[in-house]
Design a protein around this motif. Structure first.
Motif, PDB file in Angstrom:
ATOM      1  N   ALA A 200      30.732  37.443 -13.070  1.00  0.00           N
ATOM      2  CA  ALA A 200      29.679  36.603 -12.495  1.00  0.00           C
ATOM      3  C   ALA A 200      29.098  37.286 -11.263  1.00  0.00           C
ATOM      4  O   ALA A 200      29.790  38.029 -10.555  1.00  0.00           O
ATOM      5  N   HIS A 201      27.838  37.029 -10.995  1.00  0.00           N
ATOM      6  CA  HIS A 201      27.197  37.693  -9.862  1.00  0.00           C
ATOM      7  C   HIS A 201      27.755  37.241  -8.516  1.00  0.00           C
ATOM      8  O   HIS A 201      27.468  37.855  -7.490  1.00  0.00           O
ATOM      9  N   ALA A 202      28.548  36.186  -8.507  1.00  0.00           N
ATOM     10  CA  ALA A 202      29.215  35.776  -7.278  1.00  0.00           C
ATOM     11  C   ALA A 202      30.225  36.803  -6.806  1.00  0.00           C
ATOM     12  O   ALA A 202      30.538  36.874  -5.611  1.00  0.00           O
ATOM     13  N   ILE A 203      30.746  37.626  -7.731  1.00  0.00           N
ATOM     14  CA  ILE A 203      31.827  38.558  -7.381  1.00  0.00           C
ATOM     15  C   ILE A 203      31.600  39.947  -7.967  1.00  0.00           C
ATOM     16  O   ILE A 203      32.447  40.821  -7.811  1.00  0.00           O
ATOM     17  N   ASP A 204      30.486  40.176  -8.603  1.00  0.00           N
ATOM     18  CA  ASP A 204      30.261  41.410  -9.355  1.00  0.00           C
ATOM     19  C   ASP A 204      29.970  42.574  -8.409  1.00  0.00           C
ATOM     20  O   ASP A 204      29.093  42.472  -7.545  1.00  0.00           O
ATOM     21  N   GLU A 205      30.678  43.673  -8.594  1.00  0.00           N
ATOM     22  CA  GLU A 205      30.421  44.863  -7.781  1.00  0.00           C
ATOM     23  C   GLU A 205      28.998  45.380  -7.967  1.00  0.00           C
ATOM     24  O   GLU A 205      28.457  46.066  -7.106  1.00  0.00           O
ATOM     25  N   ARG A 206      28.376  45.044  -9.092  1.00  0.00           N
ATOM     26  CA  ARG A 206      27.036  45.547  -9.377  1.00  0.00           C
ATOM     27  C   ARG A 206      25.953  44.724  -8.709  1.00  0.00           C
ATOM     28  O   ARG A 206      24.776  45.053  -8.794  1.00  0.00           O
ATOM     29  N   THR A 207      26.351  43.636  -8.031  1.00  0.00           N
ATOM     30  CA  THR A 207      25.364  42.807  -7.341  1.00  0.00           C
ATOM     31  C   THR A 207      25.802  42.656  -5.884  1.00  0.00           C
ATOM     32  O   THR A 207      25.668  43.583  -5.102  1.00  0.00           O
ATOM     33  N   GLN A 208      26.327  41.489  -5.513  1.00  0.00           N
ATOM     34  CA  GLN A 208      26.631  41.298  -4.093  1.00  0.00           C
ATOM     35  C   GLN A 208      28.002  41.829  -3.690  1.00  0.00           C
ATOM     36  O   GLN A 208      28.435  41.603  -2.557  1.00  0.00           O
ATOM     37  N   THR A 209      28.652  42.561  -4.560  1.00  0.00           N
ATOM     38  CA  THR A 209      29.958  43.179  -4.345  1.00  0.00           C
ATOM     39  C   THR A 209      31.056  42.114  -4.236  1.00  0.00           C
ATOM     40  O   THR A 209      30.805  40.984  -3.833  1.00  0.00           O
ATOM     41  N   ASN A 210      32.243  42.506  -4.568  1.00  0.00           N
ATOM     42  CA  ASN A 210      33.409  41.636  -4.429  1.00  0.00           C
ATOM     43  C   ASN A 210      34.004  41.872  -3.051  1.00  0.00           C
ATOM     44  O   ASN A 210      35.029  42.526  -2.883  1.00  0.00           O
ATOM     45  N   TRP A 211      33.342  41.329  -2.043  1.00  0.00           N
ATOM     46  CA  TRP A 211      33.728  41.584  -0.668  1.00  0.00           C
ATOM     47  C   TRP A 211      34.968  40.779  -0.269  1.00  0.00           C
ATOM     48  O   TRP A 211      35.316  39.782  -0.887  1.00  0.00           O
ATOM     49  N   ASN A 212      35.596  41.220   0.801  1.00  0.00           N
ATOM     50  CA  ASN A 212      36.697  40.483   1.419  1.00  0.00           C
ATOM     51  C   ASN A 212      36.239  40.099   2.822  1.00  0.00           C
ATOM     52  O   ASN A 212      35.655  40.909   3.538  1.00  0.00           O
ATOM     53  N   GLY A 213      36.505  38.861   3.203  1.00  0.00           N
ATOM     54  CA  GLY A 213      36.128  38.434   4.541  1.00  0.00           C
ATOM     55  C   GLY A 213      35.796  36.961   4.574  1.00  0.00           C
ATOM     56  O   GLY A 213      36.133  36.189   3.671  1.00  0.00           O
ATOM     57  N   ILE A 214      35.127  36.554   5.630  1.00  0.00           N
ATOM     58  CA  ILE A 214      34.688  35.172   5.824  1.00  0.00           C
ATOM     59  C   ILE A 214      33.284  35.238   6.398  1.00  0.00           C
ATOM     60  O   ILE A 214      33.045  35.910   7.412  1.00  0.00           O
ATOM     61  N   VAL A 215      32.332  34.569   5.759  1.00  0.00           N
ATOM     62  CA  VAL A 215      30.941  34.626   6.211  1.00  0.00           C
ATOM     63  C   VAL A 215      30.404  33.210   6.388  1.00  0.00           C
ATOM     64  O   VAL A 215      30.925  32.244   5.831  1.00  0.00           O
ATOM     65  N   GLY A 216      29.342  33.116   7.167  1.00  0.00           N
ATOM     66  CA  GLY A 216      28.752  31.813   7.450  1.00  0.00           C
ATOM     67  C   GLY A 216      29.452  31.125   8.599  1.00  0.00           C
ATOM     68  O   GLY A 216      30.008  31.751   9.507  1.00  0.00           O
ATOM     69  N   ARG A 217      29.446  29.801   8.585  1.00  0.00           N
ATOM     70  CA  ARG A 217      30.065  29.022   9.663  1.00  0.00           C
ATOM     71  C   ARG A 217      31.582  29.170   9.630  1.00  0.00           C
ATOM     72  O   ARG A 217      32.211  29.134   8.580  1.00  0.00           O
ATOM     73  N   LEU A 218      32.134  29.317  10.807  1.00  0.00           N
ATOM     74  CA  LEU A 218      33.574  29.525  10.977  1.00  0.00           C
ATOM     75  C   LEU A 218      33.960  28.749  12.221  1.00  0.00           C
ATOM     76  O   LEU A 218      33.646  29.161  13.337  1.00  0.00           O
ATOM     77  N   GLU A 219      34.624  27.590  12.046  1.00  0.00           N
ATOM     78  CA  GLU A 219      34.809  26.703  13.197  1.00  0.00           C
ATOM     79  C   GLU A 219      35.927  25.699  12.952  1.00  0.00           C
ATOM     80  O   GLU A 219      36.310  25.434  11.812  1.00  0.00           O
ATOM     81  N   LEU A 220      36.437  25.146  14.053  1.00  0.00           N
ATOM     82  CA  LEU A 220      37.302  23.975  14.009  1.00  0.00           C
ATOM     83  C   LEU A 220      36.440  22.746  14.241  1.00  0.00           C
ATOM     84  O   LEU A 220      35.500  22.765  15.045  1.00  0.00           O
ATOM     85  N   GLN A 221      36.781  21.660  13.544  1.00  0.00           N
ATOM     86  CA  GLN A 221      36.035  20.410  13.665  1.00  0.00           C
ATOM     87  C   GLN A 221      37.013  19.281  13.962  1.00  0.00           C
ATOM     88  O   GLN A 221      38.116  19.254  13.408  1.00  0.00           O
ATOM     89  N   ALA A 222      36.595  18.364  14.824  1.00  0.00           N
ATOM     90  CA  ALA A 222      37.445  17.221  15.170  1.00  0.00           C
ATOM     91  C   ALA A 222      36.643  15.934  15.105  1.00  0.00           C
ATOM     92  O   ALA A 222      35.477  15.889  15.511  1.00  0.00           O
ATOM     93  N   THR A 223      37.269  14.902  14.571  1.00  0.00           N
ATOM     94  CA  THR A 223      36.689  13.558  14.570  1.00  0.00           C
ATOM     95  C   THR A 223      37.774  12.574  14.987  1.00  0.00           C
ATOM     96  O   THR A 223      38.975  12.899  15.003  1.00  0.00           O
ATOM     97  N   ASP A 224      37.360  11.360  15.310  1.00  0.00           N
ATOM     98  CA  ASP A 224      38.338  10.292  15.516  1.00  0.00           C
ATOM     99  C   ASP A 224      39.109  10.076  14.217  1.00  0.00           C
ATOM    100  O   ASP A 224      38.662  10.491  13.132  1.00  0.00           O
ATOM    101  N   PRO A 225      40.285   9.407  14.301  1.00  0.00           N
ATOM    102  CA  PRO A 225      41.120   9.251  13.095  1.00  0.00           C
ATOM    103  C   PRO A 225      40.478   8.441  11.973  1.00  0.00           C
ATOM    104  O   PRO A 225      40.992   8.435  10.851  1.00  0.00           O
ATOM    105  N   VAL A 226      39.396   7.737  12.284  1.00  0.00           N
ATOM    106  CA  VAL A 226      38.623   7.062  11.249  1.00  0.00           C
ATOM    107  C   VAL A 226      37.225   7.664  11.304  1.00  0.00           C
ATOM    108  O   VAL A 226      36.604   7.712  12.373  1.00  0.00           O
TER     109      VAL A 226
END
Length: 989
Positions: A200-226
């Motif tokens: 699939a083109h999601a992981i194909d070396e012939r397209t966007q490559t089968n990269w390793n890492g983390i991309v986009g938003r990278l964060e901790l999130q907190a809310t009240d218990p409800v």
């Protein structure tokens, strides 16, 4: 702090700022007052939501920046507890190992794709220490990784979860694991462990490559218990309301009573409106409970479509204060009031018919190896392609990031994402249990739980559920399939049926071009993306050579009458033409320096060297221009043939942009960076690829001045409103600007949502005395919609008498040689079956990628495609003084080039150039002569590999013959090269 910020926002509003400005400034104040470690994610968009709805939003600690790092090539990290050890290296996240130059430096040299510079496939560890403020203790805390691969997470040595989605964000619950102060987060990403989805083109070396890492938003999130865990919106256009389903999160273990406040406001419109608020009390809210209600608009809500992509922001605020602790949480979601449905053969949005003018995004993003994660990049791409008339975007076996959908919502583009899948076997797994045990120790497998090594069906089900949860509200998300070119089985029927029950906001199908080797419709699908509906029933104009049957562009005499009505008459659902086009353009080597990111254009470097070795490198800009102009002509016929089909639902181009992988296919009028190649301007492209297109339907492009021109004029109208009794004007304009004929057509209203005949044009061509290219323009008066067609008119009779000193021959036989020895001139039309060093003639440029489909044809025992890319000539050459032409092929050449055998001239001198030179593909790089000249002894020869003697019933063939005769009879005919006699004997036996 919430109360203080709210007071400041109210004060800002009172002193004269509009709501959007106050929110913008408020966002900055929140960040300032909250400090750098913990900031609230306050919205800053144009939606005029009251400020108090932003109190209580999810709190965020960004994690972008430097992370400790280590590669784990032997998969020993879990066993050796690397999650508790100090890692020696560092990387920057968001990012990939490629971007951080980690892994193996490779100098790959391949010609079927772009080449990665740094390569890593395996386990990689990422560590970061994070300060958790005291006010977060007792809250519900989660980690967001917007896009990654196979991922495990530890916090302070405690394992907190596993995820392997390729499509959705990855969330990990950290509530029980974090503590006040310093916390260590350890993340293991392993891109060698992939779900069983195939290439699939999601992981194909012939397209966007089968990269390793983390991309986009990278964060901790907190809310009240409800908190409000998710919100789904289901527009009810007919009743001017939206059904809202909100899922409640509650980790208190105690049912709570709360009240929900709701407000909505339009945005992305000329005059945003705030609608009336809504409030409702709820009793005994427990974790996972869904609350459902209708939000009725107090005035007409704007509808969303490609012309007016009006968005509505729905803000929700949950407050809990029933005698115990007080909790609150605010969130929002954007949606569009739209109804996208299938009705018979048509697609409708809000009751109006849609015609999809699409392209396919195959995940080619060469600078990063992955798709952009920011909104502005997507806005730029969508707006650019809307300038080319594109209103539809298919994501080939991958799902785009959230900001892509937000941008499509804002611009008005209909999306068809797909599950990341190119496999059909629903029982397939990534590996069997024995293999899994070899690769990973038992502890690793135990931690992965049921998500690891799922069957393909279970994995696709999980992916779809995540997709609907996180992206289901986007109005641009209109079509969805299981993947590309799949087979068929019961599990696929079950998945589609389940999706339709689960979420009815879009249309579903099992795949794109499924069962293409034996086309048949899958019952239960809402639409059918296909290249042909039966063995010989095409819905696109070109196909790879070696297919069961080929398209009309290269196989039927040119006209503007071809449509696909017969191909779809038996189909009862909307048909969308699959991967239309794929017309190859000669590679542009000036693009090579632009590959400055994680990939290099080593394939283009190899092609460049091949052309240098063939001694034609100086011609490459001309090859790009000539092949590109012809490709644009072919693409135009593809688009117009689709528009001429009254019940077709649309097409998906492959592609308007180059595809430098999977065989290397430079098939775009734009390069892979989505930059123009200078082949056709957006305004010209939009003449034939737009919501409204005037169409000329004529039987041929070449005429004589003894004929009466006749044609029908239709208008394909898929615009916003009807045209009330419009006038369509037309003009026939000569090459000097002279208007030979003009007129007007009027035939009542032109209604939207249909292909409609406007009238007929007919006039004699006897005013045109010489061979001439003319242009017939069509314009709907009072609008910007116009179109223009080239036609060629030739004299009915031309004097084909050959001068005495010129000999016309089919062979260099004794008679011809004797004539040359006497200093005579020869026009040679070699017999095609006596040309051992030649290729077959073709009109269209080669389909997709010559090497890829060469293998396919040979494997099927079929003759390979000609592989050529049109031709190059000098239109001002005296050779063509009496034959109007551009420097590239056009429709008047169709019969001529189809009946030619371009001769391979590789062994001629390096600076020898044919007068009309067929352009070869990047794999072979033959120097190909369609018309060329040479000295022989005391005489001269003009060789024409077009079989003109057998084409003299065609006016264009007679005219070319006439031009050749006059050229040879003129002083301009003075060949400079005397080719080796043994070579001539080989080429022209």
């Amino acid at each position: 702090m919430d109360k203080s910020i709210g007071n400041i926002l109210d004060m800002i509003k009172r002193i004269g700022f509009s709501i959007p400005q106050s929110l913008l400034l408020g966002g900055a104040l929140v960040a300032l007052l909250a400090g750098s470690a913990c900031q609230r994610n306050v919205d800053v968009s144009e939606a005029p939501i009251q400020p108090h709805f932003f109190q209580g939003q999810t709190e965020v600690i960004p994690l972008a920046g430097t992370w400790d790092f280590a590669l784990d090539p032997d998969h020993v990290g879990v066993k050796e507890r690397w999650y508790s050890k100090k890692l020696a290296d560092t990387v920057t996240l968001p990012g990939t190992t490629d971007e951080n130059k980690k892994g193996q430096f490779i100098d790959e040299r391949v010609d079927d794709r772009l080449s990665r510079v740094w390569y890593w496939k395996g386990a990689a560890w990422y560590h970061k220490e994070v300060e958790i403020p005291s006010e977060w203790i007792g809250k519900r805390i989660q980690l967001l990784l917007e896009r990654s691969k196979d991922t495990h997470v530890w916090v302070n040595d405690s394992y907190v979860g596993y995820e392997n989605t390729l499509s959705g964000p990855q969330f990990f619950d950290l509530t029980a694991a974090v503590k006040e102060g310093t916390n260590r987060i350890a993340i293991l990403v392993d891109n060698s462990v992939l779900p069983p989805v195939g290439p699939a083109h999601a992981i194909d070396e012939r397209t966007q490559t089968n990269w390793n890492g983390i991309v986009g938003r990278l964060e901790l999130q907190a809310t009240d218990p409800v908190w409000i865990d998710q919100v789904q919106t289901y527009p009810d256009v007919a009743n001017n309301r939206v059904k809202v389903v909100a899922k409640i999160g509650n980790i208190t273990s105690i049912p709570v009573n709360g009240r929900m406040q709701v407000q909505a406001a339009s945005w992305n419109v000329r005059n945003p409106v705030t609608f009336q608020g809504h409030e409702q009390a709820y009793l005994q809210l427990v974790d996972g409970q869904e609350v459902e209600f209708f939000y009725d608009f107090d005035e007409e809500a704007p509808l969303w479509d490609e012309f007016d992509p009006a968005l509505i922001r729905l803000a929700l605020k949950l407050s809990v204060d029933d005698g115990g602790p007080s909790y609150q949480h605010a969130t929002f979601t954007d949606f569009g009031m739209r109804e996208f449905v299938q009705k018979g053969k048509h697609l409708l949005i809000n009751g109006d018919r849609v015609f999809l003018r699409g392209r396919i995004d195959c995940a080619n993003y060469p600078l990063t190896g992955y798709a952009p994660m920011d909104r502005e990049s997507w806005l730029e791409m969508f707006r650019m392609l809307k300038a080319y008339g594109i209103n539809h975007w298919r994501f080939h076996t991958w799902f785009p990031p959230k900001e892509a959908l937000v941008a499509a919502d804002m611009v008005g583009v209909y999306l068809q994402p797909e599950l990341p899948n190119k496999r059909s076997g629903m029982d397939l797994r990534s590996m069997d249990d024995e293999e899994a045990m070899k690769v990973h120790n038992p502890d690793y497998l135990a931690m992965s739980g049921s998500k690891f090594n799922m069957t393909l069906k279970d994995y696709l089900q999980k992916e779809a559920e995540l997709i609907f949860r996180y992206f289901g509200n986007h109005p641009s998300f209109t079509l969805f399939t299981l993947g590309n070119e799949l087979g068929r089985n019961q599990g696929m029927f079950e998945l589609v049926a389940g999706f339709k029950t689960m979420d009815n906001r879009r249309l579903y199908a099992q795949g794109s071009n499924n069962m293409h080797w034996e086309p048949s419709f899958a019952e239960g699908d809402d639409f059918w993306v296909i290249s042909r509906t039966d063995t010989n029933l095409h819905v696109r104009g070109a196909n790879f050579h070696g297919a069961v049957s080929s398209g009309h562009v290269d196989n039927l005499p040119p006209s503007t009458l071809v449509d696909y009505d017969h191909s779809i008459e038996h189909v009862e659902v909307p048909v969308i033409a699959h991967e239309t086009g794929a017309y190859q353009v000669s590679p542009d080597f000036s693009e090579i320096p632009k590959f400055t990111g994680v990939t290099r254009a080593r394939n283009y470097e190899l092609f460049e060297q091949r052309l240098k070795d063939a001694k034609m490198y100086d011609q490459y800009p001309a090859f790009v221009a000539a092949s590109g102009k012809l490709a644009a002509i072919c693409y135009r016929e593809e688009v117009e043939a689709a528009l001429r089909t009254s019940d077709l639902a649309g097409f998906q181009l492959l592609d308007i942009m180059d595809f430098p992988g999977q065989g290397t296919a430079p098939v775009g009028i734009l390069n892979v960076f989505m930059e123009s190649k200078g082949l056709i301007e957006p305004e010209e492209w939009r003449r034939f690829c737009s919501e409204v297109v005037p169409l000329l339907k004529m039987e041929k492009y070449t005429w004589t001045n003894a004929e009466t021109f006749s044609a029908q004029v239709d208008v394909a109208h898929y615009g916003k409103t009807d045209f009330s009794n419009p006038t369509l004007s037309w003009e026939l304009i000569g090459s000097t600007g002279r208007i030979f004929k003009k007129g007007k057509l009027q035939n009542g209203d032109i209604r939207k949502g249909m292909l409609q005949e406007v009238g007929k044009i007919s006039f004699p061509l006897n005013e045109i005395s010489r061979a001439e290219k003319l242009t017939l323009t069509l314009s709907i008066e009072g609008t910007s919609y116009s179109n223009a067609y080239d036609l060629w008119v030739y004299p009915e009779s031309v004097d084909l008498k050959v001068p005495a000193e010129t000999l016309v021959s089919r062979r260099l036989d004794a008679n011809a040689m004797q004539h040359l020895e006497g200093g005579g001139k020869v026009i040679l039309f070699p017999e095609h079956d006596r040309l051992p060093h030649s290729i077959r003639g073709a009109f269209q440029t080669d389909y997709w990628s010559y090497p890829m489909f060469l293998r396919s044809a040979l494997n099927q025992g079929k003759e390979p495609a000609p592989g050529s890319l049109g031709f190059l000539c000098d239109p001002d050459s005296p050779l063509l003084a009496h034959f109007p032409t551009e420097f590239h092929s056009n429709w008047q050449w169709w019969h001529l080039v189809k009946n030619a055998r371009p001769i391979i001239l590789d062994d001629t001198p390096a600076d020898y150039r044919p007068l009309v030179q067929t352009i070869d593909n990047f794999a072979r790089n033959h120097k190909l002569g369609m018309i060329f000249e040479m000295k022989m002894g005391k005489g001269s020869v003009l060789v024409c590999a077009v079989d003109i003697p057998n084409l003299l019933h065609l006016p264009e063939a007679r005219q070319l013959y006439y031009s050749l005769i006059h050229y040879v009879d003129s002083p301009a005919f003075s060949p400079q090269f005397a080719l080796d006699t043994s070579l001539i004997a080989q080429l022209l036996p």
